[in-house]
Design an enzyme around this catalytic site. Structure first.
Site, PDB file in Angstrom:
ATOM      1  N   TYR A 164       0.864  -1.177   0.000  1.00 12.43           N
ATOM      2  CA  TYR A 164       0.000   0.000   0.000  1.00 12.43           C
ATOM      3  C   TYR A 164       0.905   1.231   0.000  1.00 12.43           C
ATOM      4  O   TYR A 164       1.724   1.386   0.916  1.00 12.43           O
ATOM      5  CB  TYR A 164      -0.877   0.026   1.248  1.00 12.43           C
ATOM      6  CG  TYR A 164      -1.930  -1.067   1.281  1.00 12.43           C
ATOM      7  CD1 TYR A 164      -3.218  -0.821   0.817  1.00 12.43           C
ATOM      8  CD2 TYR A 164      -1.639  -2.346   1.763  1.00 12.43           C
ATOM      9  CE1 TYR A 164      -4.191  -1.811   0.839  1.00 12.43           C
ATOM     10  CE2 TYR A 164      -2.606  -3.346   1.789  1.00 12.43           C
ATOM     11  CZ  TYR A 164      -3.879  -3.069   1.330  1.00 12.43           C
ATOM     12  OH  TYR A 164      -4.833  -4.048   1.344  1.00 12.43           O
ATOM     13  N   PRO A 211     -12.616  -0.069  -1.256  1.00 14.86           N
ATOM     14  CA  PRO A 211     -11.823  -1.297  -1.434  1.00 14.86           C
ATOM     15  C   PRO A 211     -10.571  -1.379  -0.564  1.00 14.86           C
ATOM     16  O   PRO A 211     -10.054  -2.480  -0.348  1.00 14.86           O
ATOM     17  CB  PRO A 211     -11.435  -1.262  -2.917  1.00 14.86           C
ATOM     18  CG  PRO A 211     -11.551   0.171  -3.317  1.00 14.86           C
ATOM     19  CD  PRO A 211     -12.642   0.744  -2.476  1.00 14.86           C
TER      20      PRO A 211
END
Ligand code: DHB
Length: 373
Positions: A185, A276
């Site tokens: 991420y 998401p």
């Protein structure tokens, strides 16, 4: 999944799907399964291919300021996650259902509910050109955010909670080996980016983009250029390859409360949507139907409604926990159009805290693996 679980309890069901079988098994969605989801699929006898092909990950990467940090999920929580595409789960479930000769009907364009929350609900639709009428005890709306079932809750009997985010995600599937062993991420001042995978040969990548963007605004060169910039880290290189699938999805949060009225129950995206970030959607849906299957089985076995009455309150506790986590992770990692330098520095301080504090990392990890109480 619900139909499969009910079958194992000896409860008959009919599944009406608007789309074709081909469409549902090819629609690319997220791919992170919590340990609890893997356990549910395995216990239900639909985890064989998942056990062979799923990629077990014991940690995730967080990248910001050009530096890499790892959240050791296994060490912090004792649990891992499994990378296995949602449409692979769908594929396995359809095969398992059809192998049992189940009534799973695809391409039903016109499903209608009649008195769905009454004591004797009816479903109607056209199956292979012929009208089908299903008289049933219960209707479960597993028909997604855009489905028809939710609108059959009486308007005064439920409330909708909404939150919209001022951006969307562009997702691509790439025919190239992943460039890292784990999901990464990335918080970057140009916007969020995510590196994931589907197999040792297929990479899955996401980029934050503008809410109104269409795919025309994102030719391959722009996609790769942004991915290289946002995912940059010393000594690391992103491997490019042919883009074999692409799509843009807006981010939203939504909860319908309660998730039940009379004989009509809602499960999964029909009742709740999370952004998401953190990949909670499928995991919440599986948890919903696992609980519902148990409650319905209890009703048929003992004519006890207690499990059914507890379905919505128990599901909503889990749903709101996931709402809070998905919102928080989204806020931590994205660039917001109204953010100024102050907000940016605050976001970086929050990320640094995550890398320095075991308590902060544990809080993220236990939510990420689905172990939050
Ligand atoms: C994936 C999707 C996500 O939303 C996420 O948080 C992690 C991984 C994926 O598609 O692999």
């Amino acid at each position: 999944m619900l139909s499969h679980l009910l079958d194992r309890e000896g409860v008959e069901s009919v599944v009406l799907e608007k789309h074709s079988r081909d469409y549902v098994v090819h629609r690319v969605r997220a791919g992170v399964l919590e340990a609890g989801t893997v356990a549910t699929l395995t216990a239900a006898g639909v985890g064989d291919r998942l056990a062979r092909e799923g990629l077990v990950h014991r940690g995730i990467g967080i990248r910001f300021d050009g530096r890499d940090h790892r959240i050791d999920l296994a060490e912090l929580t004792g649990k891992a996650i499994t990378i296995y595409g949602q449409q692979e789960v769908v594929k396995d479930l359809i095969e398992a259902r059809l192998a049992r000769g189940a009534a799973v009907h695809f391409d039903v364009p016109d499903v209608r509910l009649d008195a769905p929350s009454g004591s004797r609900p009816r479903l109607e639709g056209t199956v292979s050109g012929r009208p089908l009428v299903v008289e049933c005890d219960f209707v479960v709306g597993c028909d997604g955010f855009h489905g028809i079932s939710r609108d059959h809750l009486p308007p005064t009997a439920w409330h909708a909670y909404h939150h919209e985010y001022p951006f969307a995600w562009l997702g691509i599937l790439v025919q190239a080996p992943p460039s890292a062993a784990e999901v990464i991420y990335a918080n970057h001042e140009r916007g969020f980016a995510l590196h994931s995978m589907r197999s040792p040969a297929i990479t899955r990548l996401y980029l934050q983009c503008d809410r109104g963007d269409s795919l025309d605004a994102w030719p391959d060169e722009r996609i790769w250029s942004e991915l290289h910039t946002r995912l940059a880290s010393a000594g690391w290189r992103l491997t490019e390859g042919p883009i074999i699938e692409r799509g843009i999805a807006p981010l939203r949060s939504f909860v319908a409360e309660p998730m039940q009225h009379g004989s009509l129950f809602l499960a999964g995206d029909a009742a709740h949507i999370v952004p998401p970030t953190g990949a909670k959607g499928l995991n919440l849906a599986i948890a919903d139907v696992a609980a519902l299957a148990g409650s319905l089985a209890e009703w048929y076995r003992h004519r006890s409604r207690s499990g059914l009455d507890d379905y919505s309150p128990a599901a909503l506790r889990r749903v709101w926990r996931a709402q809070a986590f998905s919102y928080q992770l989204t806020s931590l990692l994205h660039r917001f159009p109204d953010h100024d330098q102050y907000d940016r520095r605050r976001q970086l301080a929050e990320l640094q805290y995550l890398t320095r504090s075991r308590a902060a990392a544990t809080a993220l990890a236990e939510n990420y693996v689905g172990a939050a109480p």
